[in-house]
Design a protein around this motif. Structure first.
Motif, PDB file in Angstrom:
ATOM      1  N   LYS A   1      -1.607   7.857  10.993  1.00  0.00           N
ATOM      2  CA  LYS A   1      -2.649   8.865  10.828  1.00  0.00           C
ATOM      3  C   LYS A   1      -2.387   9.661   9.554  1.00  0.00           C
ATOM      4  CE  LYS A   1      -3.634   9.563  15.765  1.00  0.00           C
ATOM      5  NZ  LYS A   1      -3.650  10.543  16.872  1.00  0.00           N
ATOM      6  N   LYS A   2      -3.443   9.858   8.763  1.00  0.00           N
ATOM      7  CA  LYS A   2      -3.305  10.634   7.538  1.00  0.00           C
ATOM      8  C   LYS A   2      -3.213  12.129   7.819  1.00  0.00           C
ATOM      9  CE  LYS A   2      -5.581   7.529   4.256  1.00  0.00           C
ATOM     10  NZ  LYS A   2      -6.670   7.396   3.258  1.00  0.00           N
ATOM     11  N   TRP A   3      -3.884  12.565   8.901  1.00  0.00           N
ATOM     12  CA  TRP A   3      -3.935  14.001   9.195  1.00  0.00           C
ATOM     13  C   TRP A   3      -2.539  14.572   9.410  1.00  0.00           C
ATOM     14  CZ3 TRP A   3      -6.728  18.075   8.588  1.00  0.00           C
ATOM     15  CH2 TRP A   3      -6.494  19.226   9.340  1.00  0.00           C
TER      16      TRP A   3
ATOM     17  N   ALA B   1       9.424   8.235   0.256  1.00  0.00           N
ATOM     18  CA  ALA B   1       9.546   9.439  -0.556  1.00  0.00           C
ATOM     19  C   ALA B   1      10.309  10.501   0.226  1.00  0.00           C
ATOM     20  CB  ALA B   1       8.163   9.951  -0.943  1.00  0.00           C
ATOM     21  N   LYS B   2      11.040  11.333  -0.485  1.00  0.00           N
ATOM     22  CA  LYS B   2      11.809  12.385   0.185  1.00  0.00           C
ATOM     23  C   LYS B   2      10.871  13.370   0.842  1.00  0.00           C
ATOM     24  CE  LYS B   2      15.953  12.080  -2.669  1.00  0.00           C
ATOM     25  NZ  LYS B   2      16.905  12.794  -3.547  1.00  0.00           N
ATOM     26  N   GLY B   3      11.312  13.898   1.981  1.00  0.00           N
ATOM     27  CA  GLY B   3      10.494  14.833   2.741  1.00  0.00           C
ATOM     28  C   GLY B   3      11.048  14.971   4.146  1.00  0.00           C
TER      29      GLY B   3
ATOM     30  N   PHE C   1       0.837  -1.193   0.000  1.00  0.00           N
ATOM     31  CA  PHE C   1       0.000   0.000   0.000  1.00  0.00           C
ATOM     32  C   PHE C   1       0.873   1.244   0.000  1.00  0.00           C
ATOM     33  CE2 PHE C   1       0.891  -0.932   4.394  1.00  0.00           C
ATOM     34  CZ  PHE C   1       1.040   0.304   5.009  1.00  0.00           C
ATOM     35  N   SER C   2       0.257   2.381  -0.296  1.00  0.00           N
ATOM     36  CA  SER C   2       0.972   3.661  -0.338  1.00  0.00           C
ATOM     37  C   SER C   2       0.508   4.554   0.801  1.00  0.00           C
ATOM     38  CB  SER C   2       0.736   4.375  -1.674  1.00  0.00           C
ATOM     39  OG  SER C   2       1.287   3.638  -2.739  1.00  0.00           O
ATOM     40  N   LEU C   3       1.437   5.320   1.348  1.00  0.00           N
ATOM     41  CA  LEU C   3       1.141   6.305   2.384  1.00  0.00           C
ATOM     42  C   LEU C   3       0.744   7.622   1.721  1.00  0.00           C
ATOM     43  CD1 LEU C   3       4.112   5.377   4.724  1.00  0.00           C
ATOM     44  CD2 LEU C   3       1.692   4.974   5.184  1.00  0.00           C
ATOM     45  N   PRO C   4       0.234   8.608   2.473  1.00  0.00           N
ATOM     46  CA  PRO C   4      -0.231   9.869   1.862  1.00  0.00           C
ATOM     47  C   PRO C   4       0.820  10.608   1.045  1.00  0.00           C
ATOM     48  CG  PRO C   4      -1.066   9.677   4.092  1.00  0.00           C
ATOM     49  CD  PRO C   4      -0.113   8.532   3.911  1.00  0.00           C
ATOM     50  N   ASP C   5       2.121  10.402   1.312  1.00  0.00           N
ATOM     51  CA  ASP C   5       3.172  11.072   0.539  1.00  0.00           C
ATOM     52  C   ASP C   5       3.683  10.199  -0.597  1.00  0.00           C
ATOM     53  OD1 ASP C   5       4.397   9.139   1.996  1.00  0.00           O
ATOM     54  OD2 ASP C   5       5.979  10.396   2.811  1.00  0.00           O
ATOM     55  N   ASN C   6       2.954   9.106  -0.889  1.00  0.00           N
ATOM     56  CA  ASN C   6       3.320   8.134  -1.934  1.00  0.00           C
ATOM     57  C   ASN C   6       4.507   7.259  -1.562  1.00  0.00           C
ATOM     58  OD1 ASN C   6       1.259   8.793  -3.806  1.00  0.00           O
ATOM     59  ND2 ASN C   6       2.410  10.593  -4.469  1.00  0.00           N
ATOM     60  N   SER C   7       4.908   7.266  -0.309  1.00  0.00           N
ATOM     61  CA  SER C   7       5.869   6.263   0.151  1.00  0.00           C
ATOM     62  C   SER C   7       5.192   4.897   0.056  1.00  0.00           C
ATOM     63  CB  SER C   7       6.287   6.528   1.601  1.00  0.00           C
ATOM     64  OG  SER C   7       7.006   7.740   1.712  1.00  0.00           O
ATOM     65  N   GLU C   8       5.960   3.884  -0.350  1.00  0.00           N
ATOM     66  CA  GLU C   8       5.382   2.562  -0.547  1.00  0.00           C
ATOM     67  C   GLU C   8       5.794   1.628   0.573  1.00  0.00           C
ATOM     68  OE1 GLU C   8       5.567  -1.104  -3.780  1.00  0.00           O
ATOM     69  OE2 GLU C   8       5.866   0.962  -4.476  1.00  0.00           O
ATOM     70  N   VAL C   9       4.850   0.822   1.021  1.00  0.00           N
ATOM     71  CA  VAL C   9       5.092  -0.127   2.107  1.00  0.00           C
ATOM     72  C   VAL C   9       4.640  -1.508   1.665  1.00  0.00           C
ATOM     73  CG1 VAL C   9       4.657  -0.699   4.526  1.00  0.00           C
ATOM     74  CG2 VAL C   9       4.680   1.697   3.801  1.00  0.00           C
ATOM     75  N   VAL C  10       5.483  -2.499   1.929  1.00  0.00           N
ATOM     76  CA  VAL C  10       5.114  -3.887   1.690  1.00  0.00           C
ATOM     77  C   VAL C  10       5.129  -4.590   3.038  1.00  0.00           C
ATOM     78  CG1 VAL C  10       5.561  -5.990   0.394  1.00  0.00           C
ATOM     79  CG2 VAL C  10       6.243  -3.781  -0.565  1.00  0.00           C
ATOM     80  N   LEU C  11       3.976  -5.105   3.452  1.00  0.00           N
ATOM     81  CA  LEU C  11       3.849  -5.782   4.740  1.00  0.00           C
ATOM     82  C   LEU C  11       4.034  -7.284   4.555  1.00  0.00           C
ATOM     83  CD1 LEU C  11       0.857  -4.243   6.741  1.00  0.00           C
ATOM     84  CD2 LEU C  11       3.224  -4.396   7.461  1.00  0.00           C
TER      85      LEU C  11
END
Length: 299
Positions: free
Chosen positions: A128-130, A149-151, A109-119
């Motif tokens: 939290k998305k907020w 993703a960079k940030g 799945f992807s996080l709100p900043d488009n970082s990708e996670v494989v569980l």
């Protein structure tokens, strides 16, 4: 009462001479005389009561507005929709999000900043998305591979330790007393108890019961993402726990040798070969007593 009677007769010019003399002797006569002199100059037009009644009856009456029942239903439905939309928004952005991978499964799945996670199998992540871009923090139970993703600083919190990065690729595993971190790209800061270690590309660190082990990594990504279970100096019970997660089975072990360590790989998509490797390594015999249960006995 007598005073009022005299006033009424005086206004109608009906007083006798004696009554007029008595009335003029009263203290209020001068005031009454001024009022009478003023009102004598007022003119009031003739009042046509019939015309007034006709005018009232001919006025257009406004019909009260009636709202059909179906419109009331539409209004209520719209209100419910707006309320549901608001609740959905709150749940989506303010309530912690949970991603899981059940036994025998992997989840990407992807996080709100488009970082990708494989569980990996048997793992869970909460976040939290907020305000995510300013607070990139999540909690991990189990194992996951991250392409960040960079940030701003990105943090992975586990029950055993914390990993902090900026933009990089890394793997985190926290199972029981074992905490493993592998850096595949960039730099990773690992916090475990009183230890703080900086890993760079191709480095990994493992902690178990306070003992630290560092080693080089030659792969470009975790082997488990390509259906290979990799072990480094793992005891058989830990090894079997991972096999149970990957294949969603139960394994019963009947052996006295539980301290010998295993280094190597097992397939995550071929149970028969995985059981054969374990049996050969530990001199065991594997028996399938049901579809989802295996028993290992000493030979």
């Amino acid at each position: 009462m007598k005073k009022n009677r005299l006033l009424a007769k005086w206004l109608n010019n009906d007083l006798s001479e004696d009554e007029l003399a008595e009335f003029k002797a009263s203290a209020d006569f001068e005031k009454y005389q001024k009022i009478k002199n003023y009102t004598e100059h007022l003119e009031i037009g003739d009042f046509d009561d019939n015309a007034m009644l006709s005018n009232i009856l001919n006025q257009k009456k406004e019909t009260p507005k009636e709202i059909p029942l179906y419109k009331n239903w539409i209004f209520r439905a719209a209100a419910i929709f707006v309320l549901a939309l608001g609740i959905t928004f709150l749940l989506k952005f303010f309530v912690p999000q949970t991603e899981t991978a059940s036994f025998g499964e992997k989840t990407t799945f992807s996080l709100p900043d488009n970082s990708e996670v494989v569980l990996n199998s048997g793992s869970e992540i909460n976040y939290k998305k907020w305000n995510w871009d300013n607070n990139r923090r999540l909690e991990l139970k189990g194992e996951a591979y991250f392409r960040v993703a960079k940030g701003r600083r990105f943090e992975v919190q586990t029950s055993l330790g914390k990993v902090s990065v900026l933009g990089t690729q890394f793997n985190v595993k926290a199972r029981k007393n074992r905490f493993d971190v592998v850096c595949y790209e960039g730099r990773v800061k690992v916090n475990y108890a009183n230890f703080q270690i900086l890993l760079t590309h191709g480095q990994s660190v493992s902690f178990e019961n306070g003992k630290q082990t560092k080693m080089k990594v030659h792969s470009l990504k975790p082997e488990w993402t390509e259906n290979q279970i990799c072990f480094y100096k793992e005891n058989i019970r830990t090894l079997l726990d991972e096999v149970e997660r990957q294949y969603n089975i139960k394994i019963e072990l009947n052996t006295k040798d539980t301290v010998s360590l295993f280094t190597g790989k097992l397939p995550a998509k071929n149970l028969d070969i995985a059981l054969q490797i374990i049996s050969t390594t530990y001199h065991l015999e594997a028996k399938k007593v049901s579809k989802n249960k295996i028993i290992f006995d000493e030979k």
